[in-house]
Scaffold this motif. Structure first.
Motif, PDB file in Angstrom:
ATOM      1  N   THR A  13       0.790  -1.230   0.000  1.00 24.00           N
ATOM      2  CA  THR A  13       0.000   0.000   0.000  1.00 24.00           C
ATOM      3  C   THR A  13       0.828   1.289   0.000  1.00 24.00           C
ATOM      4  OG1 THR A  13      -0.197  -0.030   2.415  1.00 24.00           O
ATOM      5  CG2 THR A  13      -1.957  -1.111   1.142  1.00 24.00           C
ATOM      6  N   SER A  14       2.035   1.231   0.569  1.00 22.51           N
ATOM      7  CA  SER A  14       2.855   2.443   0.685  1.00 22.51           C
ATOM      8  C   SER A  14       4.223   2.329   0.033  1.00 22.51           C
ATOM      9  CB  SER A  14       3.069   2.783   2.166  1.00 22.51           C
ATOM     10  OG  SER A  14       1.831   2.975   2.807  1.00 22.51           O
ATOM     11  N   PRO A  22       8.006   1.656  -5.119  1.00 21.65           N
ATOM     12  CA  PRO A  22       6.630   2.153  -5.122  1.00 21.65           C
ATOM     13  C   PRO A  22       5.673   1.134  -4.503  1.00 21.65           C
ATOM     14  CG  PRO A  22       7.202   1.321  -7.278  1.00 21.65           C
ATOM     15  CD  PRO A  22       8.450   1.228  -6.439  1.00 21.65           C
ATOM     16  N   ALA A  23       4.523   1.599  -4.109  1.00 18.67           N
ATOM     17  CA  ALA A  23       3.483   0.701  -3.606  1.00 18.67           C
ATOM     18  C   ALA A  23       3.075  -0.264  -4.711  1.00 18.67           C
ATOM     19  CB  ALA A  23       2.273   1.503  -3.151  1.00 18.67           C
ATOM     20  N   CYS A  24       3.002  -1.537  -4.410  1.00 18.11           N
ATOM     21  CA  CYS A  24       2.579  -2.538  -5.400  1.00 18.11           C
ATOM     22  C   CYS A  24       1.226  -2.174  -5.996  1.00 18.11           C
ATOM     23  CB  CYS A  24       2.482  -3.924  -4.766  1.00 18.11           C
ATOM     24  SG  CYS A  24       3.978  -4.495  -3.955  1.00 18.11           S
ATOM     25  N   SER A  26      -0.068   0.588  -6.548  1.00 19.97           N
ATOM     26  CA  SER A  26      -0.117   1.730  -7.453  1.00 19.97           C
ATOM     27  C   SER A  26      -0.240   1.262  -8.905  1.00 19.97           C
ATOM     28  CB  SER A  26       1.094   2.643  -7.267  1.00 19.97           C
ATOM     29  OG  SER A  26       2.295   1.988  -7.619  1.00 19.97           O
ATOM     30  N   CYS A  27       0.231   0.068  -9.206  1.00 21.08           N
ATOM     31  CA  CYS A  27       0.067  -0.518 -10.550  1.00 21.08           C
ATOM     32  C   CYS A  27      -0.832  -1.754 -10.536  1.00 21.08           C
ATOM     33  CB  CYS A  27       1.418  -0.924 -11.126  1.00 21.08           C
ATOM     34  SG  CYS A  27       2.514   0.459 -11.464  1.00 21.08           S
ATOM     35  N   GLY A  29      -3.305  -2.567  -8.485  1.00 19.49           N
ATOM     36  CA  GLY A  29      -4.503  -2.377  -7.671  1.00 19.49           C
ATOM     37  C   GLY A  29      -5.778  -2.451  -8.471  1.00 19.49           C
ATOM     38  N   ALA A  96      -7.200  -0.533  -3.693  1.00 23.21           N
ATOM     39  CA  ALA A  96      -5.870  -0.047  -3.355  1.00 23.21           C
ATOM     40  C   ALA A  96      -5.934   0.653  -2.008  1.00 23.21           C
ATOM     41  CB  ALA A  96      -5.381   0.920  -4.430  1.00 23.21           C
ATOM     42  N   GLY A  97      -4.993   0.306  -1.148  1.00 22.07           N
ATOM     43  CA  GLY A  97      -4.983   0.866   0.198  1.00 22.07           C
ATOM     44  C   GLY A  97      -5.872   0.102   1.146  1.00 22.07           C
TER      45      GLY A  97
END
Length: 100
Positions: A13-14, A22-24, A26-27, A29, A96-97
């Motif tokens: 997530t972060s 980068p957060a996994c 971010s792509c 999700g 995501a998150g």
């Protein structure tokens, strides 16, 4: 929450900004595609193996693969295992998150 799963959730997530990871999600999700497949619910063994192949340069023949190879090389073994454990423990559709 298991410490390993908690670390995996943070990577998912972060990311790890100090190591330019980068957060996994971010792509991979909610907007996942053929280029960036969802990871939720995949087996821990499968995810770890794929990360290892990227890290070794076996799966970096495309532009997207080259980016993933760079990210995988920045992950240490603990982070790889934790991220794999986290995704294996999640349902197939968390936002995501989100997650568990």
């Amino acid at each position: 929450m298991d410490g390993n799963i908690a670390l995996g959730q943070r990577i998912a997530t972060s990311g790890d900004p100090q190591n330019a990871i980068p957060a996994c999600l971010s792509c991979h999700g909610t907007n996942a595609s053929d280029k960036f497949p969802r990871l939720n619910g995949l087996s821990r063994t499968y995810i770890t193996r794929q990360l290892s192949l990227f890290k070794a340069g076996v799966r970096d023949q495309t532009a997207y693969g080259a980016v993933m190879a760079t990210v995988a090389r920045r992950l240490n073994r603990e982070q790889m295992d934790a991220a794999a454990a986290y995704f294996a423990s999640t349902a197939t559709t968390p936002a995501a998150g989100g997650g568990q």
